[in-house]
Design an enzyme around this catalytic site. Structure first.
Site, short mmCIF file in Angstrom:
data_model
loop_
_atom_site.label_atom_id
_atom_site.label_comp_id
_atom_site.label_asym_id
_atom_site.label_seq_id
_atom_site.Cartn_x
_atom_site.Cartn_y
_atom_site.Cartn_z
N HIS A 39 0.87 -1.12 0.00
CA HIS A 39 0.04 -0.07 0.00
C HIS A 39 0.92 1.17 0.04
O HIS A 39 0.70 2.10 -0.74
CB HIS A 39 -0.81 0.13 1.24
CG HIS A 39 -1.73 -0.96 1.29
ND1 HIS A 39 -1.97 -2.18 2.19
CD2 HIS A 39 -3.05 -1.27 0.69
CE1 HIS A 39 -2.89 -2.79 2.23
NE2 HIS A 39 -3.67 -2.58 1.26
N GLY A 149 -2.58 -1.90 -6.97
CA GLY A 149 -1.57 -2.76 -7.16
C GLY A 149 -1.76 -3.83 -8.01
O GLY A 149 -2.99 -4.42 -8.37
#
Ligand code: PAF
Length: 296
Positions: A39, A149
């Site tokens: 993250h 991601g």
């Protein structure tokens, strides 16, 4: 140093409006919290491209397939906020549930095609939940850029498709999967692995990288993936859900890597479901890929 927290759409929009008045570019990094280095790499990438970065933290009940999984999901807002402040993220949007799903909420965003297959088979309704909340977060923040991601590769496709189809004026930026030094893709779910399972887990990435190397050389996916599947089960995985070669561009199934492709996997270790994927087209040799992906 603390990161400001917005709990309501009104607070969020007031902050964004002030930035807009100064002509600033705004990015959003959607998360469900339990932040790890994966993250944080998204936040860093967002800070490189935008003047202001909003990180959202909302554990979205609509994308869980079981109440037990939802209940077990880590809730670590205090720690998450502490990780974001030193990076220089500008706002944490951690809304009350009613700001996302007000009473009577009855709209679902459903992305046909890319939501089917792979995780879509094993997690019915999951991508509808993701698409619905991500659409809301895009519209609530009004951000120019959004960062996701590549580990959740199918999710990335779902999000790209919905933004395109609904004419949401936002650029979707994909960031490489961040791995532990032993190759395990970072995930909030890794913390549920027992020490013994954690020792087994990196084999998933190792098998994927090896399969990707053979597929990049033109080997047929049927035999490569059959052997890779056997290796995953032999290494101690409890259940293999899928192991597939798909086109990078539209996730269509492939027999050989005759175009940019990904090999994708979902497998269970005990009660923990792990997913991962590796690019076949960008294959440059194991050392190179490990260096790239564990460097963050
Ligand atoms: O990837 C996640 O953490 C979630 O699916 C997302 C994109 C934040 C939506 O809830």
């Amino acid at each position: 140093m603390r990161i400001p927290i917005a709990r309501t759409v009104a607070e969020l929009r007031a902050a964004v409006a002030a930035w807009r008045q100064n002509g600033l570019k705004v990015a959003v990094v959607p998360t469900m919290g339990a932040l790890h280095d994966g993250h944080l790499s998204l936040v860093r990438a967002a800070l490189d491209r935008a003047d202001r970065v909003i990180v959202t933290l909302f554990i979205n009940p609509k994308q869980f397939n079981s109440q037990a999984d939802l209940a077990a999901y880590p809730r670590t807002e205090h720690d998450d906020a502490a990780k974001l402040a030193p990076l220089g993220a500008h706002l944490l949007y951690a809304p009350h549930a009613s700001e996302i799903y007000a009473e009577g909420f009855s709209t679902t965003v459903s992305v046909a095609g890319v939501s089917n297959g792979l995780c879509g088979v094993y997690r019915p309704g999951h991508f509808d939940g993701v698409a619905t909340v991500v659409t809301k977060l895009f519209l609530q923040t009004g951000a120019d850029l959004a960062f996701f991601g590549e580990k959740d590769f199918q999710q990335l496709h779902v999000v790209r498709r919905l933004a395109r189809d609904l004419d949401i004026p936002i650029e979707i930026v994909a960031c490489p999967t961040v791995r532990e030094v032993d190759g395990l893709a970072m995930s909030s779910r890794n913390q549920h692995l027992t020490p013994a399972q954690r020792r087994v887990a990196p084999m998933l990435a190792a098998v994927l990288f090896e399969a990707a190397e053979r597929l990049a050389e033109g080997a047929p996916s049927k035999s490569v993936l059959a052997e890779a599947g056997e290796a995953i089960c032999a290494a101690g995985c409890d259940r293999l859900e899928y192991l597939e070669l798909r086109a990078e561009e539209d996730l269509s199934p492939l027999c050989t890597a005759d175009r940019p492709a990904r090999v994708l996997v979902a497998a269970w270790l005990g009660n923990v479901r792990l997913i991962d994927n590796v690019s076949v087209s960008r294959w440059q040799g194991a050392d190179q890929v490990y260096k790239e992906t564990t460097a963050a």
